[in-house]
Design an enzyme around this catalytic site. Structure first.
Site, PDB file in Angstrom:
ATOM      1  N   PHE A 175       0.858  -1.182   0.000  1.00 57.51           N
ATOM      2  CA  PHE A 175       0.000   0.000   0.000  1.00 57.51           C
ATOM      3  C   PHE A 175       0.889   1.225   0.000  1.00 57.51           C
ATOM      4  O   PHE A 175       1.578   1.502   0.987  1.00 57.51           O
ATOM      5  CB  PHE A 175      -0.887  -0.045   1.251  1.00 57.51           C
ATOM      6  CG  PHE A 175      -1.944   1.014   1.345  1.00 57.51           C
ATOM      7  CD1 PHE A 175      -3.167   0.843   0.725  1.00 57.51           C
ATOM      8  CD2 PHE A 175      -1.733   2.169   2.093  1.00 57.51           C
ATOM      9  CE1 PHE A 175      -4.176   1.800   0.851  1.00 57.51           C
ATOM     10  CE2 PHE A 175      -2.718   3.132   2.226  1.00 57.51           C
ATOM     11  CZ  PHE A 175      -3.945   2.950   1.601  1.00 57.51           C
ATOM     12  N   GLU A 187       5.217   9.094   1.725  1.00 57.52           N
ATOM     13  CA  GLU A 187       6.298   9.516   0.843  1.00 57.52           C
ATOM     14  C   GLU A 187       7.491   9.979   1.676  1.00 57.52           C
ATOM     15  O   GLU A 187       7.360  10.240   2.871  1.00 57.52           O
ATOM     16  CB  GLU A 187       5.837  10.647  -0.069  1.00 57.52           C
ATOM     17  CG  GLU A 187       4.726  10.228  -1.014  1.00 57.52           C
ATOM     18  CD  GLU A 187       4.366  11.278  -2.053  1.00 57.52           C
ATOM     19  OE1 GLU A 187       3.573  10.956  -2.946  1.00 57.52           O
ATOM     20  OE2 GLU A 187       4.869  12.416  -1.950  1.00 57.52           O
ATOM     21  N   PRO A 188       8.668  10.095   1.061  1.00 59.77           N
ATOM     22  CA  PRO A 188       9.840  10.525   1.823  1.00 59.77           C
ATOM     23  C   PRO A 188       9.644  11.840   2.561  1.00 59.77           C
ATOM     24  O   PRO A 188      10.182  12.024   3.663  1.00 59.77           O
ATOM     25  CB  PRO A 188      10.932  10.627   0.751  1.00 59.77           C
ATOM     26  CG  PRO A 188      10.526   9.631  -0.288  1.00 59.77           C
ATOM     27  CD  PRO A 188       9.027   9.673  -0.312  1.00 59.77           C
ATOM     28  N   ALA A 214      -6.870  -0.686   8.983  1.00 56.00           N
ATOM     29  CA  ALA A 214      -5.630  -1.216   9.535  1.00 56.00           C
ATOM     30  C   ALA A 214      -5.435  -0.784  10.983  1.00 56.00           C
ATOM     31  O   ALA A 214      -4.960  -1.560  11.820  1.00 56.00           O
ATOM     32  CB  ALA A 214      -4.452  -0.761   8.673  1.00 56.00           C
ATOM     33  N   THR A 222       5.552  -1.610   3.973  1.00 57.55           N
ATOM     34  CA  THR A 222       5.611  -3.027   4.340  1.00 57.55           C
ATOM     35  C   THR A 222       5.244  -3.896   3.138  1.00 57.55           C
ATOM     36  O   THR A 222       4.304  -3.598   2.404  1.00 57.55           O
ATOM     37  CB  THR A 222       4.649  -3.314   5.501  1.00 57.55           C
ATOM     38  OG1 THR A 222       5.045  -2.538   6.631  1.00 57.55           O
ATOM     39  CG2 THR A 222       4.665  -4.788   5.882  1.00 57.55           C
ATOM     40  N   GLU A 245       0.823   4.444  10.572  1.00 57.15           N
ATOM     41  CA  GLU A 245      -0.629   4.513  10.374  1.00 57.15           C
ATOM     42  C   GLU A 245      -1.270   5.532  11.321  1.00 57.15           C
ATOM     43  O   GLU A 245      -2.338   5.300  11.885  1.00 57.15           O
ATOM     44  CB  GLU A 245      -1.250   3.118  10.497  1.00 57.15           C
ATOM     45  CG  GLU A 245      -0.766   2.200   9.368  1.00 57.15           C
ATOM     46  CD  GLU A 245      -1.230   0.773   9.502  1.00 57.15           C
ATOM     47  OE1 GLU A 245      -2.262   0.547  10.149  1.00 57.15           O
ATOM     48  OE2 GLU A 245      -0.560  -0.116   8.947  1.00 57.15           O
TER      49      GLU A 245
END
Length: 392
Positions: A137, A141-142, A250, A172, A371
């Site tokens: 997923f 972003e950096p 999640a 992941t 998350e």
């Protein structure tokens, strides 16, 4: 001989029905066979071999826990509480193992199930439910974590095709995934795309030297002029509602999973205190040790009751985002504190890989921020209480 230590002073087990206990017992047994004999070594090595992850995915597929709360397409269609107790057992083994299952089912599969076309669902969900295809997923972003609305990954039209450019990080399963659900900015707002990782221009390098979640494979998704057909886009959603709803799924699993890690640490400390002798008696006979154990049990039992309440509510009426935030904020923080206190009961032995406590504590440091950081969940709860938004 004293009885084996028990944590269930409140008879929490009686709050589950027979089917829920059966799910719990089957996942616990699978973890005892497939994960617990090996996880300390996986963690110490910090590099799960691809074949090990794929074998775990196949085993979890056979067990029926991949996308277990989704209906149809080879998914088990079980309840939110069933999924919750499964997450508890998975994370009692290791947070990285729960992440493998959670990212597969609650993020990648849920996105396709909720917002995908029928062709996308038929193509990807059955093999993902069987563990034959691994998904990831791509949202973080950096330079954009807590503020996904500022993402710079871009999808532009070129004729009837889409062309994607950008990068996602801390993903992941990415280095092993056959499919990535990638969120990108378009002229019509943020959209989701189903991206086979074999597509030219896609690379998924592994992130090494992690000090947490070491029994998990983490990487990047790099997109360089990735050309996708028109039907690669998820047709059922536009805007941040799509990725944020997946994150809520999640996060719900984390509410339960964190209590699995906490239970493992608490039970380890309780067993150790009953056998470790100082001053001619077990340390469990000292008041300060009992105070620690009592406080840890109180936090664990409260967290389990909160998880079960949210699970029953989710099955009955669904959950609001702030309710999920309450659960993640409370239970991950409580689990971390339980692990830290459990470590003190074991003293120097608490940092040994022969015991799971430091592994759980290090993992939970990541769970605390992924998350949704604790800070962001605090502000979500604060906004729900006051009606005032502070982070925009």
């Amino acid at each position: 001989m004293p009885a084996a230590p028990s944590l269930d002073l409140l008879d929490l087990d009686s709050l589950l029905d027979d089917d829920e206990r059966a799910v719990r017992d089957s996942v616990r047994a699978a973890c005892a066979e497939l994960v617990l004999p090996h996880v300390a070594g996986w963690y110490e090595a910090g590099d799960l071999a691809p074949e090990q992850v794929r074998e775990l995915a196949l085993e979890f597929g056979r067990l029926g826990v991949l996308g277990m709360h989704l209906e149809g397409y080879g998914c088990a269609g079980m309840s939110a509480v069933d999924y919750g107790v499964a997450c508890t057992e998975l994370e009692a083994a290791d947070s990285g193992i729960r992440s493998l299952v959670s990212v597969q089912g609650s993020l990648a599969m849920h996105a396709i199930h909720a917002y995908g076309s029928e062709d996308q669902k038929q193509s990807w969900l059955p093999p993902m439910a069987r563990g034959e295809a691994i998904g990831c997923f791509g949202l973080t972003e950096p330079d954009h974590g807590s503020d996904p609305g500022s993402m710079t990954t871009r999808a532009r039209r070129d004729g009837t095709d889409w062309v994607l450019d950008g990068a996602k990080t801390w993903i992941t399963n990415a280095p092993l995934a056959e499919v990535a659900v990638v969120w990108a900015r378009t002229d019509d707002g943020i959209r989701g795309f189903v991206v086979p990782t074999s597509t030219p221009g896609v690379s998924t390098p592994t992130i090494h030297r992690k000090m947490s979640l070491r029994a998990s494979v983490t990487g990047e998704i790099v997109l360089e002029r990735v050309r996708l057909p028109q039907d690669a886009v998820l047709p059922g959603v536009r805007g941040l509602k799509g990725p944020l709803s997946c994150l809520s799924e999640a996060r719900y699993g984390i509410v339960w999973g964190a209590m699995g890690a906490a239970r493992s640490a608490l039970l380890t400390a309780l067993e150790y205190a009953g056998t470790r002798e100082q001053f001619d008696r077990p340390i469990s006979a000292f008041q300060l040790t009992q105070a620690k154990l009592a406080q840890m049990h109180q936090s664990w039992a409260t967290g389990m009751l909160l998880a079960l309440h949210l699970g029953r509510l989710k099955d009955r009426a669904g959950l609001r985002p702030e309710q999920v935030s309450v659960g993640k904020l409370n239970n991950v923080g409580a689990a971390l504190e339980i692990c830290r206190t459990a470590r003190t009961i074991l003293g120097a032995n608490g940092i040994s890989g022969d015991y799971p406590i430091m592994r759980h504590a290090a993992n939970l440091e990541s769970v605390l921020t992924y998350e949704g950081t604790a800070e962001m969940h605090t502000l979500v709860v604060g906004q729900a209480l006051t009606g005032e938004q502070t982070y925009r």
